[in-house]
Design a protein around this motif. Structure first.
Motif, mmCIF file in Angstrom:
data_model
loop_
_atom_site.group_PDB
_atom_site.id
_atom_site.type_symbol
_atom_site.label_atom_id
_atom_site.label_comp_id
_atom_site.label_asym_id
_atom_site.label_seq_id
_atom_site.Cartn_x
_atom_site.Cartn_y
_atom_site.Cartn_z
ATOM 1 N N ASP A 114 8.522 -9.081 1.440
ATOM 2 C CA ASP A 114 8.348 -9.686 2.759
ATOM 3 C C ASP A 114 9.678 -9.943 3.457
ATOM 4 O O ASP A 114 9.777 -9.868 4.689
ATOM 5 C CB ASP A 114 7.565 -10.999 2.649
ATOM 6 C CG ASP A 114 8.230 -11.988 1.691
ATOM 7 O OD1 ASP A 114 8.784 -11.545 0.664
ATOM 8 O OD2 ASP A 114 8.204 -13.203 1.968
ATOM 9 N N GLY A 115 10.742 -10.193 2.675
ATOM 10 C CA GLY A 115 12.045 -10.471 3.277
ATOM 11 C C GLY A 115 12.594 -9.299 4.049
ATOM 12 O O GLY A 115 12.955 -9.431 5.232
ATOM 13 N N LYS B 215 12.768 -8.353 8.426
ATOM 14 C CA LYS B 215 14.017 -8.058 9.120
ATOM 15 C C LYS B 215 14.042 -6.678 9.771
ATOM 16 O O LYS B 215 14.987 -6.345 10.489
ATOM 17 C CB LYS B 215 15.189 -8.180 8.151
ATOM 18 C CG LYS B 215 15.450 -9.608 7.714
ATOM 19 C CD LYS B 215 16.709 -9.730 6.870
ATOM 20 C CE LYS B 215 16.991 -11.184 6.524
ATOM 21 N NZ LYS B 215 18.242 -11.327 5.746
ATOM 22 N N LEU B 216 13.005 -5.881 9.507
ATOM 23 C CA LEU B 216 12.927 -4.584 10.178
ATOM 24 C C LEU B 216 12.694 -4.787 11.669
ATOM 25 O O LEU B 216 12.093 -5.790 12.093
ATOM 26 C CB LEU B 216 11.791 -3.741 9.579
ATOM 27 C CG LEU B 216 11.966 -3.332 8.100
ATOM 28 C CD1 LEU B 216 10.719 -2.617 7.605
ATOM 29 C CD2 LEU B 216 13.194 -2.448 7.927
ATOM 30 N N LEU C 234 5.871 -5.051 10.627
ATOM 31 C CA LEU C 234 4.823 -4.200 10.048
ATOM 32 C C LEU C 234 4.628 -2.905 10.822
ATOM 33 O O LEU C 234 4.083 -1.929 10.293
ATOM 34 C CB LEU C 234 3.489 -4.958 9.994
ATOM 35 C CG LEU C 234 3.413 -6.171 9.064
ATOM 36 C CD1 LEU C 234 2.034 -6.805 9.140
ATOM 37 C CD2 LEU C 234 3.745 -5.778 7.623
ATOM 38 N N ASP C 235 5.059 -2.869 12.069
ATOM 39 C CA ASP C 235 4.887 -1.672 12.901
ATOM 40 C C ASP C 235 6.069 -0.702 12.775
ATOM 41 O O ASP C 235 6.102 0.316 13.469
ATOM 42 C CB ASP C 235 4.721 -2.072 14.370
ATOM 43 C CG ASP C 235 3.458 -2.876 14.604
ATOM 44 O OD1 ASP C 235 2.402 -2.459 14.095
ATOM 45 O OD2 ASP C 235 3.529 -3.928 15.263
ATOM 46 N N THR C 236 7.002 -0.985 11.899
ATOM 47 C CA THR C 236 8.175 -0.116 11.742
ATOM 48 C C THR C 236 7.790 1.198 11.077
ATOM 49 O O THR C 236 7.154 1.210 10.019
ATOM 50 C CB THR C 236 9.253 -0.806 10.884
ATOM 51 O OG1 THR C 236 9.617 -2.041 11.510
ATOM 52 C CG2 THR C 236 10.483 0.083 10.740
ATOM 53 N N VAL D 34 18.415 -5.601 2.145
ATOM 54 C CA VAL D 34 19.189 -4.482 2.674
ATOM 55 C C VAL D 34 18.260 -3.346 3.034
ATOM 56 O O VAL D 34 17.401 -2.993 2.255
ATOM 57 C CB VAL D 34 20.218 -3.988 1.626
ATOM 58 C CG1 VAL D 34 21.024 -2.830 2.196
ATOM 59 C CG2 VAL D 34 21.151 -5.123 1.238
ATOM 60 N N SER D 35 18.454 -2.795 4.210
ATOM 61 C CA SER D 35 17.667 -1.624 4.617
ATOM 62 C C SER D 35 18.526 -0.401 4.476
ATOM 63 O O SER D 35 19.676 -0.390 4.895
ATOM 64 C CB SER D 35 17.204 -1.750 6.069
ATOM 65 O OG SER D 35 16.511 -0.595 6.468
ATOM 66 N N ALA D 36 17.948 0.643 3.835
ATOM 67 C CA ALA D 36 18.736 1.860 3.611
ATOM 68 C C ALA D 36 19.097 2.490 4.924
ATOM 69 O O ALA D 36 18.323 2.459 5.861
ATOM 70 C CB ALA D 36 17.941 2.830 2.769
#
Length: 609
Positions: free
Chosen positions: A469-470, A474-475, A479-481, A607-609
């Motif tokens: 969820d974290g 942050k995306l 949820l729509d990402t 962290v997002s790739a």
């Protein structure tokens, strides 16, 4: 499935495919065939109407020096009527043929896809993905390509029969020309089909090979690029593509040789009619109208006769496509399901009772495996590589069936349960996470009815348990990402947690985790396992584990060696009493410590790739 197709009997086999297609779409075929017959009949009628107009309008007008207006008006009306009938027949023919072809293709694409879904994983593992894609697309299209010109060919056959009758009714000498030209057309078509058969067969097979090579290269793009194998993969693809190119050139070369001959034969017939007609006219046996009618008839036959060529030319590819499609539809290996149901209340019990399993080549993977997962408990499955852990995970979710023994869920043989019942109670999180090219919400729900008044809340709850969820919050779009194909915008650990959340969203009563958190930081992994126990819908858990920290969180450990359960008990007990287990766990621990020292594991939860 890739049975070799030769020219022997190709016409007969192709005709059986066409008859099968006609039986599946009788109405559309009838509509197209009737339209083609009307079109053919009006074409022949147009030839004789033209002859009558020359005899009754043109010749008298020339002889009298003035046009016969009344006769001309009648001729115009008749020509318009014949033309309207011809247009109506053409529309009916094309609508019937098009609807028939596209319906058959759509139906068989669905049938092939459903068959894929019904076949076990073991069957899919023996067939390349590119070949399966070719079966569902290129082969289905090829199987029904002759449908498009089929009604036209039927109308042409009626036209040729009617033309022969009309020729004999007109003059025997002119009919003799037709008896020479028309059989020659059929003979040429037969020769053409037999020569084309092996060429079309090879081209169809090469299409599947090119598709397979391309899919494999694209699917392994990361490996290809990181290993610097772009040039080699390009060369490998070029070899297959060049073979397909050369094969299609051979097809085109043969077609380029036969097409002019097919077009020339009716023209030769027209010249022969003029020569014979002048002789018969000079003897007074026929008049100008008959010569004009028969000459016009031969001239308009050139194009319709090509329809027969099109059907026969496409028969080899049709047979190849159909037999490859039929091979999928008749593939064996179905997993039968019963009508049994589960209570779906509380965590499930899983029991393996004397289970054995072998690969098709006879290699024994599991031998007399017996253990159970008590309701609400977490069992760690531990063993060296090749000991059968992933096979047990597949058996537990019934992706495969055992050779011997019984696997029970809540004391019920899993083979007696409904497929939907088993899928609703048991969930597998595999070693390699698969993320769809969709948004986060779609990847978790998969379009399922989650049985909640607030589906998004259930999605977030699953994400919280999976410790995802974290990073999702942050995306940019939550949820729509959109996560991209195979989740390319996410890290390995994020993809694993997303697939775990997907499994949890269905509220399974038994969760199978096949090394499903290998890319996740050990602290995050511990939080995930703790969250599973503390959730509002606790599940029994069977986890294929390697890390000591993960194993220590389990209520009990089942230790495998060589496909056999060697020992089971608590982690501390096995560590003290089973040397093989102690060596394996400490080896994993040492390797993990080295990776941690090198900074290989980081907490990528934020962290997002």
């Amino acid at each position: 499935m890739d049975e070799e197709i030769t020219s022997k009997g190709i016409i007969g086999r192709g005709m059986r495919v066409l008859l099968r297609a006609i039986r599946m779409e009788p109405f559309m075929f009838t509509l197209g065939a009737l339209g083609a017959i009307v079109h053919s009949g009006t074409t022949i009628a147009g030839a004789f109407v033209s002859g009558a107009i020359v005899d009754m309008v043109v010749v008298p007008s020339v002889e009298n020096g003035e046009p016969a207006l009344a006769a001309l008006a009648i001729a115009v009306v008749v020509l318009i009527f014949v033309s309207l009938l011809k247009i109506a027949g053409m529309i009916s023919r094309r609508l019937g043929a098009g609807a028939m072809q596209f319906r058959l293709q759509a139906r068989h694409r669905r049938l092939v896809t459903r068959r894929y879904l019904g076949l076990p994983v073991s069957w899919h593992q023996k067939h390349q993905t590119g070949t399966l894609l070719s079966n569902a697309n290129a082969d289905v299209e090829a199987a029904f390509v002759p449908i498009a010109p089929l009604p036209f060919a039927v109308g042409t056959l009626v036209m040729l029969a009617a033309a022969m009758v009309a020729l004999f009714a007109t003059d025997w000498a002119l009919a003799l020309v037709g008896t020479l030209i028309f059989p020659a057309l059929f003979l040429l078509n037969v020769v053409y089909s037999r020569k084309m058969s092996p060429r079309m067969t090879r081209a169809q097979q090469l299409r599947a090979e090119v598709s397979a090579v391309a899919h494999e290269s694209f699917d392994g793009a990361l490996v290809v690029k990181t290993m610097g194998r772009e040039a080699e993969e390009t060369t490998r693809f070029n070899v297959s593509a060049d073979e397909l190119r050369d094969s299609l050139i051979r097809v085109g070369r043969l077609r380029g040789l036969f097409d002019p001959i097919m077009s020339a034969l009716p023209d030769i017939g027209t010249l022969a009619v003029l020569v014979v007609g002048v002789w018969r006219l000079s003897s007074g046996a026929i008049g100008v109208a008959e010569i004009v009618s028969v000459t016009f008839l031969f001239s308009v036959l050139a194009f319709p006769v090509r329809a027969i060529t099109w059907v026969l030319a496409d028969l080899p590819a049709s047979v190849v496509g159909w037999e490859r499609v039929h091979g999928v539809l008749k593939a064996t290996g179905d997993m039968t399901y019963g009508n049994g149901a589960l209570d779906r209340e509380g965590p499930a019990r899983l029991a393996f009772d004397s289970v054995s399993f072998s690969y098709e080549d006879g290699t024994k993977v599991l031998r007399d495996v017996t253990f159970d997962v008590a309701p609400g408990k977490t069992i760690a499955l531990v063993g060296p590589t090749g000991s059968g852990k992933s096979t047990i995970a597949s058996l537990a979710t019934r992706l495969i069936d055992p050779d011997g023994g019984v696997i029970r869920v809540d004391e019920t043989d899993s083979r007696t349960l409904k497929h939907a019942e088993l899928a609703a109670s048991v969930a597998l999180v595999p070693q390699v996470p698969f993320v769809f090219d969709d948004d986060v919400r779609g990847n978790i729900t998969l379009g399922r009815d989650l049985g909640s008044s607030d589906p998004d809340e259930q999605v977030w709850n699953s994400l919280r348990i999976a410790q995802a969820d974290g990073f999702v919050a942050k995306l940019d779009d939550g949820l729509d990402t959109q996560v991209g194909e195979r989740g390319t915008s996410l890290s390995g650990g994020q993809r694993q947690r997303l697939t775990l959340a997907r499994a949890l969203a269905g509220r399974p009563r038994l969760l199978i985790m096949d090394d499903a958190t290998s890319a996740v930081d050990p602290k995050v992994e511990s939080a995930i396992l703790a969250g599973l126990k503390d959730s509002d819908n606790p599940a029994s858990v069977l986890v294929v584990a390697y890390r000591r920290a993960t194993i220590a969180l389990a209520d009990e450990v089942v230790y495998l060696e060589g496909g056999t359960v060697v020992a089971r008990g608590s982690h501390e007990t096995l560590l003290a009493k089973v040397p093989g287990y102690a060596n394996l766990v400490t080896a994993y621990e040492r390797a993990e410590a080295e990776r941690a020292a090198e900074g290989e594991f980081i907490d990528d939860s934020e962290v997002s790739a």
